[in-house]
Design a protein around this motif. Sequence first.
Motif, PDB file in Angstrom:
ATOM      1  N   LEU A  30       0.841  -1.205   0.000  1.00  0.00           N
ATOM      2  CA  LEU A  30       0.000   0.000   0.000  1.00  0.00           C
ATOM      3  C   LEU A  30       0.872   1.250   0.000  1.00  0.00           C
ATOM      4  O   LEU A  30       0.624   2.196  -0.761  1.00  0.00           O
ATOM      5  CB  LEU A  30      -0.937  -0.004   1.207  1.00  0.00           C
ATOM      6  CG  LEU A  30      -1.916   1.169   1.271  1.00  0.00           C
ATOM      7  CD1 LEU A  30      -2.988   1.042   0.203  1.00  0.00           C
ATOM      8  CD2 LEU A  30      -2.551   1.287   2.656  1.00  0.00           C
ATOM      9  N   ALA A  31       1.913   1.260   0.847  1.00  0.00           N
ATOM     10  CA  ALA A  31       2.774   2.439   0.933  1.00  0.00           C
ATOM     11  C   ALA A  31       3.507   2.691  -0.376  1.00  0.00           C
ATOM     12  O   ALA A  31       3.677   3.845  -0.791  1.00  0.00           O
ATOM     13  CB  ALA A  31       3.767   2.261   2.080  1.00  0.00           C
ATOM     14  N   MET A  32       3.923   1.614  -1.052  1.00  0.00           N
ATOM     15  CA  MET A  32       4.667   1.773  -2.303  1.00  0.00           C
ATOM     16  C   MET A  32       3.772   2.181  -3.463  1.00  0.00           C
ATOM     17  O   MET A  32       4.159   2.995  -4.309  1.00  0.00           O
ATOM     18  CB  MET A  32       5.384   0.466  -2.655  1.00  0.00           C
ATOM     19  CG  MET A  32       6.574   0.146  -1.785  1.00  0.00           C
ATOM     20  SD  MET A  32       7.509  -1.301  -2.361  1.00  0.00           S
ATOM     21  CE  MET A  32       6.320  -2.631  -2.106  1.00  0.00           C
ATOM     22  N   LEU A  33       2.559   1.628  -3.519  1.00  0.00           N
ATOM     23  CA  LEU A  33       1.755   1.717  -4.736  1.00  0.00           C
ATOM     24  C   LEU A  33       0.641   2.755  -4.689  1.00  0.00           C
ATOM     25  O   LEU A  33       0.158   3.181  -5.740  1.00  0.00           O
ATOM     26  CB  LEU A  33       1.160   0.344  -5.054  1.00  0.00           C
ATOM     27  CG  LEU A  33       2.185  -0.750  -5.384  1.00  0.00           C
ATOM     28  CD1 LEU A  33       1.501  -2.103  -5.485  1.00  0.00           C
ATOM     29  CD2 LEU A  33       2.916  -0.419  -6.675  1.00  0.00           C
ATOM     30  N   GLN A  34       0.176   3.143  -3.514  1.00  0.00           N
ATOM     31  CA  GLN A  34      -0.961   4.079  -3.450  1.00  0.00           C
ATOM     32  C   GLN A  34      -0.543   5.407  -2.847  1.00  0.00           C
ATOM     33  O   GLN A  34       0.073   5.425  -1.776  1.00  0.00           O
ATOM     34  CB  GLN A  34      -2.100   3.484  -2.622  1.00  0.00           C
ATOM     35  CG  GLN A  34      -3.333   4.384  -2.645  1.00  0.00           C
ATOM     36  CD  GLN A  34      -4.477   3.844  -1.815  1.00  0.00           C
ATOM     37  OE1 GLN A  34      -4.881   2.718  -1.959  1.00  0.00           O
ATOM     38  NE2 GLN A  34      -4.981   4.669  -0.923  1.00  0.00           N
ATOM     39  N   PRO A  35      -0.926   6.504  -3.495  1.00  0.00           N
ATOM     40  CA  PRO A  35      -1.567   6.553  -4.812  1.00  0.00           C
ATOM     41  C   PRO A  35      -0.536   6.420  -5.922  1.00  0.00           C
ATOM     42  O   PRO A  35       0.567   6.940  -5.805  1.00  0.00           O
ATOM     43  CB  PRO A  35      -2.208   7.938  -4.828  1.00  0.00           C
ATOM     44  CG  PRO A  35      -1.315   8.768  -3.944  1.00  0.00           C
ATOM     45  CD  PRO A  35      -0.798   7.842  -2.885  1.00  0.00           C
ATOM     46  N   THR A  36      -0.899   5.729  -6.985  1.00  0.00           N
ATOM     47  CA  THR A  36      -0.008   5.614  -8.137  1.00  0.00           C
ATOM     48  C   THR A  36      -0.019   6.920  -8.929  1.00  0.00           C
ATOM     49  O   THR A  36      -0.877   7.785  -8.733  1.00  0.00           O
ATOM     50  CB  THR A  36      -0.428   4.474  -9.074  1.00  0.00           C
ATOM     51  OG1 THR A  36      -1.668   4.828  -9.712  1.00  0.00           O
ATOM     52  CG2 THR A  36      -0.592   3.159  -8.321  1.00  0.00           C
ATOM     53  N   ALA A  37       0.926   7.008  -9.838  1.00  0.00           N
ATOM     54  CA  ALA A  37       0.952   8.172 -10.723  1.00  0.00           C
ATOM     55  C   ALA A  37      -0.292   8.259 -11.593  1.00  0.00           C
ATOM     56  O   ALA A  37      -0.623   9.321 -12.110  1.00  0.00           O
ATOM     57  CB  ALA A  37       2.204   8.114 -11.604  1.00  0.00           C
ATOM     58  N   ALA A  38      -1.020   7.129 -11.739  1.00  0.00           N
ATOM     59  CA  ALA A  38      -2.242   7.132 -12.546  1.00  0.00           C
ATOM     60  C   ALA A  38      -3.387   7.852 -11.861  1.00  0.00           C
ATOM     61  O   ALA A  38      -4.351   8.244 -12.524  1.00  0.00           O
ATOM     62  CB  ALA A  38      -2.650   5.695 -12.874  1.00  0.00           C
ATOM     63  N   TYR A  77     -12.456   8.085  -2.861  1.00  0.00           N
ATOM     64  CA  TYR A  77     -12.200   8.085  -4.299  1.00  0.00           C
ATOM     65  C   TYR A  77     -10.698   8.034  -4.583  1.00  0.00           C
ATOM     66  O   TYR A  77      -9.901   8.754  -3.964  1.00  0.00           O
ATOM     67  CB  TYR A  77     -12.798   9.334  -4.949  1.00  0.00           C
ATOM     68  CG  TYR A  77     -12.283   9.580  -6.352  1.00  0.00           C
ATOM     69  CD1 TYR A  77     -12.585   8.704  -7.387  1.00  0.00           C
ATOM     70  CD2 TYR A  77     -11.449  10.663  -6.627  1.00  0.00           C
ATOM     71  CE1 TYR A  77     -12.088   8.910  -8.672  1.00  0.00           C
ATOM     72  CE2 TYR A  77     -10.952  10.886  -7.905  1.00  0.00           C
ATOM     73  CZ  TYR A  77     -11.272   9.997  -8.917  1.00  0.00           C
ATOM     74  OH  TYR A  77     -10.771  10.199 -10.177  1.00  0.00           O
ATOM     75  N   ALA A  78     -10.304   7.175  -5.534  1.00  0.00           N
ATOM     76  CA  ALA A  78      -8.910   6.966  -5.947  1.00  0.00           C
ATOM     77  C   ALA A  78      -8.079   6.315  -4.856  1.00  0.00           C
ATOM     78  O   ALA A  78      -6.852   6.282  -4.950  1.00  0.00           O
ATOM     79  CB  ALA A  78      -8.260   8.255  -6.434  1.00  0.00           C
ATOM     80  N   GLY A  79      -8.763   5.789  -3.823  1.00  0.00           N
ATOM     81  CA  GLY A  79      -8.110   4.925  -2.857  1.00  0.00           C
ATOM     82  C   GLY A  79      -8.114   3.500  -3.371  1.00  0.00           C
ATOM     83  O   GLY A  79      -7.817   3.255  -4.552  1.00  0.00           O
ATOM     84  N   SER A  80      -8.505   2.542  -2.522  1.00  0.00           N
ATOM     85  CA  SER A  80      -8.514   1.143  -2.958  1.00  0.00           C
ATOM     86  C   SER A  80      -9.546   0.355  -2.171  1.00  0.00           C
ATOM     87  O   SER A  80      -9.918   0.724  -1.056  1.00  0.00           O
ATOM     88  CB  SER A  80      -7.124   0.515  -2.797  1.00  0.00           C
ATOM     89  OG  SER A  80      -6.584   0.749  -1.510  1.00  0.00           O
TER      90      SER A  80
END
Length: 433
Positions: free
Chosen positions: A336-344, A368-371
């Motif tokens: 979660l720490a590495m990937l969220q939020p992604t650049a997308a 919104y834009a979480g997971s």
Amino acid sequence: MNSVVVALQQLQLALNAEFADAPGLQQLAFSVSLSDASDALAWLTTQRLYPQFYWQQRNGDDEIAALGALRQFYTLNAARAFLDDYAGQPGVRITGVNAFSPDTSCLFLPRLEWRRTGGGASLYLNLYSEISLRDDARAAQQFLEQLLPAKQLLLQRLNCVAEQHIPTQPEWQQLIGSALTAIEQHEMDKVVLARATDLQFTAAVSAAAFMAASRRVNLNCYHFLMVFDASHAFLGSSPERLWRRIDTALRTEALAGTVANHPDDHRAWSLGQWLLKDDKNQRENMLVVEDICQRLHKTVGAIDVLPPQVVRLRKVQHLRRCIWTDLATPDDAACLAMLQPTAAVAGLPRDVARDFIASNEPFEREWYAGSAGYMSQRQAEFCVALRSAKVTNNTVRLYAGAGIVAGSDAAEEWQEIENKAAGLRTLLTKATF
């Protein structure tokens, strides 16, 4: 194979056994017939117990309906620590959502979970107590006695009486202008900006019926519904995986770059081929790929980036590159720490883009834009909470965003978020869903 009714009866009988008058976590399970319990969403949302969480994997292989909270976790770190404390219970799952700001979550250990994997389904009853499992078994019996038989999700007639965009289109143009200025001044390479649209209806909107309608038409998507209480829910149908972990094997992806879909297959194919060759969209996608790889490389083995694909959805098409690797340890909090939020969903550099969003977007993203997804000892999977909506009584807030890079055009980006929001909006503005 048991019906749901029989499985619940078996669970009630199993609760008559002797349980330890001591702290602990224990899980009871009975299989159920898919022919009898094929609509987990209808069964779940018939109940008047909360929270409720529904989740379906985008290929349809996995489905979860979780009901009632034995423990709630407000960070994924806390949920992961709980699972580590009970490593002897590998079948236990924690479900729910993480906010756009990943230090905030609404995750819970469910009292009861309907779970389907492939062609098999089971009901799982969790017992947990910091004092006495025997006492919790009695509480579980009372919980089961409150369950209602599943009812069919009925069509709902909706009458929209007001609509408001936040920001408005002129404000959006100003926002894009500010972002492009920051990009031109090399403060950042990309920022993902979003719009909220509030729709007001004459009667309360059924989040369950809304979810069912979206599930019918928005194919190749994850479907998720978090019902916090009788009046508040968050739902969506997202095409994007944040991560999937089985033991230490990790699968993630870069989903960035967008073009409209078309009902004519040949026209849709032509648009998809344009997307594969368009410089702006390719750059946008590769920025996300490079950012993900950079964030992963210190904690994983070799990273494989697969060739680009076009993902065709109901209203839009996206560029996707899958990214496969192996973790050193099966740590979902680190994922979660590495990937969220992604650049997308945020931008690059990530911290600069997040600061720009916090300072300039005229609404709070919240979930919104979480997971949304689940985690257990052996595996975890979360989708990015896109193509989503917040339901509060008779108000629905729709969300949609667009990636802004050098060369972006405000009018074209407005049309992109219109196309993205249409996946849910058209369901609400029809006579029934």
